[in-house]
Enzyme design. Structure first.
Site, short mmCIF file in Angstrom:
data_model
loop_
_atom_site.label_atom_id
_atom_site.label_comp_id
_atom_site.label_asym_id
_atom_site.label_seq_id
_atom_site.Cartn_x
_atom_site.Cartn_y
_atom_site.Cartn_z
N LYS A 130 0.87 -1.19 0.00
CA LYS A 130 0.00 0.00 0.00
C LYS A 130 0.89 1.23 0.00
CE LYS A 130 -4.05 -1.43 2.70
NZ LYS A 130 -4.81 -1.05 3.90
N GLU A 172 2.76 -0.98 16.92
CA GLU A 172 2.36 -1.92 15.85
C GLU A 172 2.81 -3.35 16.19
OE1 GLU A 172 0.34 -0.66 13.76
OE2 GLU A 172 0.87 1.46 13.55
N LYS A 214 3.20 -9.78 9.24
CA LYS A 214 2.40 -8.89 8.39
C LYS A 214 2.36 -9.42 6.95
CE LYS A 214 1.32 -4.45 6.53
NZ LYS A 214 1.46 -3.00 6.44
N GLU A 224 -7.40 -6.42 0.72
CA GLU A 224 -8.20 -6.10 1.90
C GLU A 224 -9.69 -6.38 1.74
OE1 GLU A 224 -6.66 -2.83 4.14
OE2 GLU A 224 -8.54 -2.54 5.19
N ARG A 228 -6.91 -8.98 6.00
CA ARG A 228 -5.99 -7.84 6.11
C ARG A 228 -6.57 -6.75 7.01
NH1 ARG A 228 -2.17 -5.04 1.42
NH2 ARG A 228 -1.10 -3.67 2.88
N ASN A 232 -6.02 -3.47 11.18
CA ASN A 232 -6.56 -2.18 11.64
C ASN A 232 -6.91 -2.19 13.12
OD1 ASN A 232 -6.43 -0.99 9.08
ND2 ASN A 232 -8.32 -2.01 8.48
N HIS A 235 -6.99 0.95 15.21
CA HIS A 235 -6.82 2.08 14.30
C HIS A 235 -8.10 2.88 14.05
CE1 HIS A 235 -2.89 0.41 13.73
NE2 HIS A 235 -2.56 1.32 12.83
N HIS A 239 -7.16 6.47 14.64
CA HIS A 239 -7.09 7.49 13.60
C HIS A 239 -7.87 8.74 13.97
CE1 HIS A 239 -5.73 4.61 10.19
NE2 HIS A 239 -4.71 5.28 10.68
N1 LIG Z 1 1.85 1.48 3.63
C1 LIG Z 1 1.45 0.92 4.75
O1 LIG Z 1 0.96 -0.20 4.78
C2 LIG Z 1 1.66 1.68 6.03
C3 LIG Z 1 1.51 1.03 7.26
C4 LIG Z 1 1.76 1.74 8.41
C5 LIG Z 1 2.12 3.09 8.34
N2 LIG Z 1 2.23 3.68 7.13
C6 LIG Z 1 2.62 5.11 7.03
O2 LIG Z 1 3.90 5.25 7.61
C7 LIG Z 1 4.03 6.57 8.12
C8 LIG Z 1 4.62 6.49 9.49
O3 LIG Z 1 5.88 5.88 9.40
P1 LIG Z 1 7.08 6.32 10.37
O4 LIG Z 1 6.63 6.26 11.76
O5 LIG Z 1 8.26 5.56 9.94
O6 LIG Z 1 7.19 7.88 10.05
P2 LIG Z 1 8.29 8.81 9.39
O7 LIG Z 1 8.70 8.34 8.08
O8 LIG Z 1 7.74 10.19 9.50
O9 LIG Z 1 9.52 8.67 10.39
C9 LIG Z 1 9.41 9.12 11.72
C10 LIG Z 1 10.51 10.15 12.04
O10 LIG Z 1 11.76 9.49 12.15
C11 LIG Z 1 12.73 10.12 11.30
N3 LIG Z 1 13.65 9.06 10.93
C12 LIG Z 1 13.44 8.07 10.03
N4 LIG Z 1 14.46 7.19 10.08
C13 LIG Z 1 15.33 7.65 11.00
C14 LIG Z 1 16.58 7.18 11.49
N5 LIG Z 1 17.08 6.01 11.10
N6 LIG Z 1 17.20 7.92 12.43
C15 LIG Z 1 16.65 9.07 12.89
N7 LIG Z 1 15.49 9.55 12.48
C16 LIG Z 1 14.82 8.84 11.54
C17 LIG Z 1 11.90 10.74 10.21
O11 LIG Z 1 12.57 11.81 9.59
C18 LIG Z 1 10.68 11.22 10.98
O12 LIG Z 1 10.96 12.43 11.63
C19 LIG Z 1 2.64 7.19 8.07
O13 LIG Z 1 2.56 8.08 6.99
C20 LIG Z 1 1.72 6.00 7.82
O14 LIG Z 1 0.56 6.35 7.11
C21 LIG Z 1 2.02 3.01 5.99
ZN LIG Z 2 -0.60 1.91 12.35
#
Ligand SMILES: NC(=O)c1ccc[n+]([C@@H]2O[C@H](COP(=O)([O-])OP(=O)(O)OC[C@H]3O[C@@H](n4cnc5c(N)ncnc54)[C@H](O)[C@@H]3O)[C@@H](O)[C@H]2O)c1
Ligand SMILES: [Zn+2]
Length: 338
Positions: A130, A172, A214, A224, A228, A232, A235, A239
């Site tokens: 996704k 998660e 996952k 989904e 799948r 959620n 969530h 959300h």
């Molecule tokens: N596609 C999917 O199935 C799916 C599933 C769950 C979440 N998501 C999406 O993922 C996003 C959340 O992911 P996230 O929590 O990784 O957020 P993110 O990408 O914003 O990362 C979180 C923070 O950590 C920083 N960062 C990243 N790697 C780092 C590292 N190694 N060292 C220091 N800082 C680092 C980033 O700059 C950011 O400030 C949301 O947009 C959500 O919708 C998608």
């Molecule tokens: Zn989540």
């Protein structure tokens, strides 16, 4: 490095567990690849990224939008990216979501892969195909389902990750344990954030276990229609809270899971909500919040998972087993208001 290939309906993905970032040069042709990274990852890991074509984007969920997509596409045109170009998202879920999305639409689709750099991206966001962006407050409103061709796991990239992002990822992981893995629930119970974070072996095993969990769920139901949806768990309410309050995704989901566990006791014969709540708190996450009940109900009514007067809610049957059940708006209202 351990390679495992997982098949999805129309593609397969190579997972490289316990790998080193430097292996990327063997997976793709450096000259034909473009990495997409956010500014924080670029700052912390600039040395490793030397010699690669790179597009740097701003960090944070507020940049997971069409403006950033347009910027990336402008850059791709300037870099003369063509159908043979491979895009590699190196970052958290924001970067992997946006990279997968751009790769799906640029020239009607390029090959892409991910190097997840947050715990959350390693166990969740980079898996399952996704990809998408937000439209204002509407999260993931626009997107595609398309599998990456590879995922490269270098756990050492997590060394620069701030504590709050570790905690986010654990929300998660706890979710996965609750819905599908009672044995992992026990492992989590016996550990804590630092005993896992600072043990290379425990951390690697835990990430791999979650990535596989996952992946299995997605393989069974890529688009989904059924199982799948279990992902959620926590969530629906999560959300709504995340949109309205200053909470991280993990915190919002944790509160959502605690509520869903208690609701499961009322509607689904579940008996262990106190164990779920204890585990949530053990990993530095909140299990409760004073929130504006009417407003939160209004936001939940807008949820994508709603069908007419019911919400398809993920409830627990026991720890390690979840089900999706229709909950009427009335039932939910009564539960939230008490
Ligand atoms: N596609 C999917 O199935 C799916 C599933 C769950 C979440 N998501 C999406 O993922 C996003 C959340 O992911 P996230 O929590 O990784 O957020 P993110 O990408 O914003 O990362 C979180 C923070 O950590 C920083 N960062 C990243 N790697 C780092 C590292 N190694 N060292 C220091 N800082 C680092 C980033 O700059 C950011 O400030 C949301 O947009 C959500 O919708 C998608
Ligand atoms: Zn989540």
């Amino acid at each position: 490095m351990k390679k495992i290939t997982y098949k999805f309906s129309s593609a397969s993905t190579d997972y490289y567990f316990d790998a080193s970032f430097s292996a990327l040069g063997r997976l793709v042709n450096k000259k034909q690849s473009i990495l997409i990274v956010d500014e924080k990852v670029f700052f912390h890991h600039a040395a490793k990224l030397k010699g690669w074509n790179i597009i740097v984007i701003k960090s944070g969920e507020q940049h997971k939008n069409q403006d950033t997509v347009n910027d990336i596409i402008q850059n791709l045109v300037q870099l003369e990216a063509d159908r043979k170009t491979v895009l590699v998202g190196v970052g958290g879920g924001v970067v992997t979501d946006i990279t997968g999305y751009v790769a799906s639409i640029y020239m009607r689709g390029l090959t892409f892969g991910f190097v997840p750099t947050t715990l959350l991206a390693m166990v969740d966001a980079s898996i399952g195909g996704k990809n998408g962006i937000d439209l204002g407050l509407y999260k993931n409103m626009v997107g595609t389902i398309r599998q990456p061709s590879f995922l490269l796991y270098d756990y050492s990239l997590l060394k620069s990750l701030p504590e709050s992002e570790w905690i986010n990822g654990f929300a998660e992981i706890i979710k996965h344990a609750c819905i599908n893995d009672a044995a992992m629930f026990k492992i989590l119970k016996q550990n804590d954030l630092s005993s896992i974070r600072y043990s290379k072996k425990t951390l690697g095993e835990l990430i791999e276990r979650n990535a596989k969990l996952k992946t299995k769920i997605v393989q069974q139901d890529e688009f989904e229609k059924g199982n799948r949806k279990l992902l959620n768990f926590g969530h629906t309410l999560g959300h709504a809270l995340e949109n309205m309050y200053d909470l991280s995704h993990g915190q919002a989901v944790a509160i959502g899971m605690a509520y869903a566990s208690v609701l499961s006791e009322k509607l689904n014969g579940f008996h262990e909500s106190s164990r779920v709540i204890e585990l949530i708190e053990q990993y530095g996450l909140p299990a409760n919040l004073e929130f504006e009940k009417d407003e939160v109900m209004d936001v939940m009514k807008m949820d994508k998972k709603r069908e007419r007067k019911e919400i398809h809610y993920v409830l627990l049957e026991k720890i390690g087993k979840a089900v999706v059940k229709p909950v009427t708006l009335r039932q939910l209202e009564q539960f939230i208001q008490q």
